[in-house]
Write a protein that holds these residues in place. Structure first.
Motif, mmCIF file in Angstrom:
data_model
loop_
_atom_site.group_PDB
_atom_site.id
_atom_site.type_symbol
_atom_site.label_atom_id
_atom_site.label_comp_id
_atom_site.label_asym_id
_atom_site.label_seq_id
_atom_site.Cartn_x
_atom_site.Cartn_y
_atom_site.Cartn_z
ATOM 1 N N VAL A 98 33.059 45.471 64.468
ATOM 2 C CA VAL A 98 33.855 44.480 64.701
ATOM 3 C C VAL A 98 35.086 44.979 63.713
ATOM 4 O O VAL A 98 36.388 45.197 63.990
ATOM 5 C CB VAL A 98 33.581 43.015 64.021
ATOM 6 N N TYR A 99 34.652 45.446 62.186
ATOM 7 C CA TYR A 99 35.831 45.730 61.305
ATOM 8 C C TYR A 99 36.221 47.220 61.542
ATOM 9 O O TYR A 99 37.372 47.471 61.344
ATOM 10 C CB TYR A 99 35.193 45.244 59.991
ATOM 11 N N TYR A 100 35.132 48.041 61.232
ATOM 12 C CA TYR A 100 35.255 49.445 61.087
ATOM 13 C C TYR A 100 36.092 49.982 62.520
ATOM 14 O O TYR A 100 37.094 50.780 62.820
ATOM 15 C CB TYR A 100 34.401 50.328 60.809
ATOM 16 N N GLY A 101 35.553 49.228 63.736
ATOM 17 C CA GLY A 101 36.160 49.889 65.059
ATOM 18 C C GLY A 101 37.394 49.436 65.346
ATOM 19 O O GLY A 101 38.147 49.963 66.235
ATOM 20 N N ALA A 102 37.948 48.389 64.528
ATOM 21 C CA ALA A 102 39.392 47.864 64.870
ATOM 22 C C ALA A 102 40.110 47.719 63.361
ATOM 23 O O ALA A 102 40.520 46.665 63.090
ATOM 24 C CB ALA A 102 39.336 46.754 65.703
ATOM 25 N N ALA A 103 39.954 48.703 62.609
ATOM 26 C CA ALA A 103 40.354 48.556 61.342
ATOM 27 C C ALA A 103 41.683 48.217 61.067
ATOM 28 O O ALA A 103 42.232 47.559 60.232
ATOM 29 C CB ALA A 103 39.926 50.043 60.399
ATOM 30 N N SER A 104 42.670 48.762 62.144
ATOM 31 C CA SER A 104 44.000 48.404 61.764
ATOM 32 C C SER A 104 44.201 46.776 62.036
ATOM 33 O O SER A 104 45.199 46.351 61.555
ATOM 34 C CB SER A 104 44.795 49.129 62.912
ATOM 35 N N LEU A 105 43.356 46.099 62.961
ATOM 36 C CA LEU A 105 43.481 44.582 63.081
ATOM 37 C C LEU A 105 42.699 43.874 62.024
ATOM 38 O O LEU A 105 43.150 42.798 61.539
ATOM 39 C CB LEU A 105 42.998 44.307 64.462
ATOM 40 N N TYR A 106 41.578 44.266 61.432
ATOM 41 C CA TYR A 106 40.670 43.537 60.741
ATOM 42 C C TYR A 106 40.598 43.944 59.224
ATOM 43 O O TYR A 106 40.384 43.248 58.345
ATOM 44 C CB TYR A 106 39.311 43.944 61.234
ATOM 45 N N MET A 107 41.017 45.206 58.789
ATOM 46 C CA MET A 107 41.022 45.668 57.356
ATOM 47 C C MET A 107 42.463 45.942 56.654
ATOM 48 O O MET A 107 42.374 45.844 55.709
ATOM 49 C CB MET A 107 39.957 47.010 57.390
ATOM 50 N N ILE A 108 43.238 46.534 57.673
ATOM 51 C CA ILE A 108 44.338 47.013 57.050
ATOM 52 C C ILE A 108 45.671 45.979 57.095
ATOM 53 O O ILE A 108 45.815 45.150 58.013
ATOM 54 C CB ILE A 108 45.010 48.213 57.758
ATOM 55 N N ASP A 109 46.414 45.791 56.055
ATOM 56 C CA ASP A 109 47.575 45.008 56.125
ATOM 57 C C ASP A 109 48.762 45.760 55.520
ATOM 58 O O ASP A 109 48.656 46.083 54.215
ATOM 59 C CB ASP A 109 47.447 43.688 55.396
ATOM 60 N N LEU A 110 49.526 46.406 56.035
ATOM 61 C CA LEU A 110 50.638 47.391 55.889
ATOM 62 C C LEU A 110 51.535 46.923 54.697
ATOM 63 O O LEU A 110 52.130 47.389 53.724
ATOM 64 C CB LEU A 110 51.342 48.083 56.812
ATOM 65 N N GLU A 111 51.360 45.355 54.812
ATOM 66 C CA GLU A 111 52.280 44.983 53.476
ATOM 67 C C GLU A 111 51.824 45.167 52.279
ATOM 68 O O GLU A 111 52.291 45.121 51.392
ATOM 69 C CB GLU A 111 52.623 43.302 53.975
ATOM 70 N N ILE A 112 50.328 45.215 52.145
ATOM 71 C CA ILE A 112 49.577 45.235 51.041
ATOM 72 C C ILE A 112 49.581 46.591 50.713
ATOM 73 O O ILE A 112 49.762 46.747 49.668
ATOM 74 C CB ILE A 112 48.137 44.459 51.409
#
Ligand code: HEC
Length: 406
Positions: A98-112
């Motif tokens: 879930v998380y690593y497979g779609a890290a850009s949606l689940y783990m990363i926030d470019l604002e942060i």
């Protein structure tokens, strides 16, 4: 077909994870309660620490605990470790799917923080290891002479960690990272401390030597930590599905409160199982702190104010809101998503037409107005004023002023 395989693999791994977790936590609760309810008995052998009588499944059990060990090792021993290992292996598999497979949606926030998917996964994995090494070091340091001091230091460490992850990952990623970090500490307690200690005791006994009682004491300390961490870790796993908990500014503070709430509730049951007067005050503390957590989740929501003069009429506000949702959400939430890598609309939610949007007013409120959960990782920007507008719009729809019933 590939989509279905993907979806089913996630479902099956989740299934295994929940079952292994139930088995592990069930046995942890059971053994702590059993340990606390042991009473001395005259008829017991010298090496016995105490016994308990229990009734279950149509029969009676006489459980006797030997500390450090019985005089003669039994031929057969049942070990309790696969529940913990199974929970961890399935948990990491689920995290990867879930998380690593779609890290850009689940783990990363470019604002942060502007990191790549690979960096996010590496930081997460290294963080999990560092979390364990640090906690294990604290347990082996002079801090551990006092259970209370160690608990306080552990608490401060976890809260700092939660705050720190909030500066690296998306809200959702940071929250789940804490769940995995705490869960890993608990499993590593079993794998690296409890089971190796127990194995050394068994080996010493088989060789006819006197086992070192330190192994028993150390194992008991770690299993007590696990016991106090179970309620918070489960809260994090479930809380990851509630945006107003994880995607608010104070998610780290909510986690701090949950650590205390979980601990006082365990304290209630542990005291009761010891046969002492139950400390009812713990429920008052848990209730008050839950109230604080609820307040924090509201305080941490996007806190702009919607300027009511910016739309001439409720109808204008309605159209603007629906337009906003379709514009910012339908690249993913469509019957045929255009977002790279998405095969179908996440959670089957479509936001492509007026009807779609009106069907999901409350979901939109929780994901967008009460939290920053959607769009995930703020990949598509929405101003806080626009989020506030959606909150006002949702109220109007729910009161029948615009939308569905019009
Ligand atoms: C970049 C893709 C993307 C965009 C853009 C996006 N979403 Fe999502 N959305 C997702 C993903 C991925 C999930 C699944 C999250 C999960 O697994 O819980 C999701 C889940 C949801 C859910 C269901 C949550 C649940 O747990 O049931 C709602 C409601 C939602 N999104 C609303 C929105 C709204 C409203 C917008 C626009 C403001 C939006 N989304 C924009 C990707 C997106």
């Amino acid at each position: 077909m590939v989509d279905y395989l993907w979806m089913w693999s996630e479902l099956v791994v989740r299934w295994v994870h929940v079952i292994a977790g139930i088995a592990w936590i069930g046995s942890s609760f059971y053994f702590i309660a059993l340990d606390l309810s042991l009473r001395p008995g005259k008829e017991l052998p010298d090496e016995a620490h105490g016994q308990a009588w229990q009734v279950h499944g149509g029969g009676f059990y006489n459980m006797v605990k030997y500390l450090v060990a019985p005089a003669k090792m039994p031929d057969e021993l049942t070990w309790f470790k696969w529940e913990a290992y199974g929970t961890w292996v399935s948990g990491i598999a689920l995290m990867s799917l879930v998380y690593y497979g779609a890290a850009s949606l689940y783990m990363i926030d470019l604002e942060i923080l502007d990191i790549t998917e690979t960096q996010a996964v590496m930081i997460s994995l290294v963080g999990i290891v560092i979390g364990w090494v640090f906690y294990d070091g604290m347990c082996r340091s002079p801090l551990s002479k006092s259970d209370l001091r160690l608990a306080l230091a552990g608490f401060v460490f976890l809260v700092l960690l939660a705050y720190g992850y909030g500066l690296i990952f998306s809200a959702r990623g940071a929250f789940m990272q804490m769940g995995v970090t705490i869960g890993t500490m608990m499993v590593a307690n079993v794998l690296m401390v409890i089971i190796p200690g127990q194995t050394k005791v068994v080996t010493a006994l088989k060789a006819g030597e006197q086992p070192d009682p330190r192994y028993g004491a150390r194992g008991k300390q770690r299993s007590l930590h696990n016991n106090y961490l179970t309620l918070p870790v489960i809260f994090v796993m479930i809380g990851g599905h509630y945006p107003a908990v994880f995607a608010t500014d104070y998610a780290w503070a909510i986690l701090a409160l949950i650590l205390v709430i979980g601990a006082v509730i365990r304290h209630f049951f542990n005291t009761k199982h010891k046969g002492l007067a139950p400390p009812w005050w713990t429920w008052i503390v848990a209730g008050l702190l839950t109230g604080c957590a609820i307040m924090l989740s509201q305080l941490g929501a996007p806190n702009a104010v919607y300027d009511r003069t910016s739309h001439a009429s409720p109808e204008a506000l309605n159209s603007a809101s629906i337009e906003l949702v379709i514009e910012r959400c339908s690249s993913c939430h469509a019957r045929e998503p255009v977002w790279d890598g998405l095969a179908f609309a996440p959670k089957g939610i479509y936001l492509e037409s007026e009807g779609d949007v009106l069907r999901h007013t409350n979901d939109i409120f929780w994901q967008v107005a009460a939290s920053h959960a959607m769009p995930p990782g703020q990949v598509i920007w929405i101003e806080d004023e626009e989020r506030a507008m959606l909150a006002v719009w949702r109220d109007m729809v729910n009161h029948g002023l615009v939308g569905r019933n019009k």
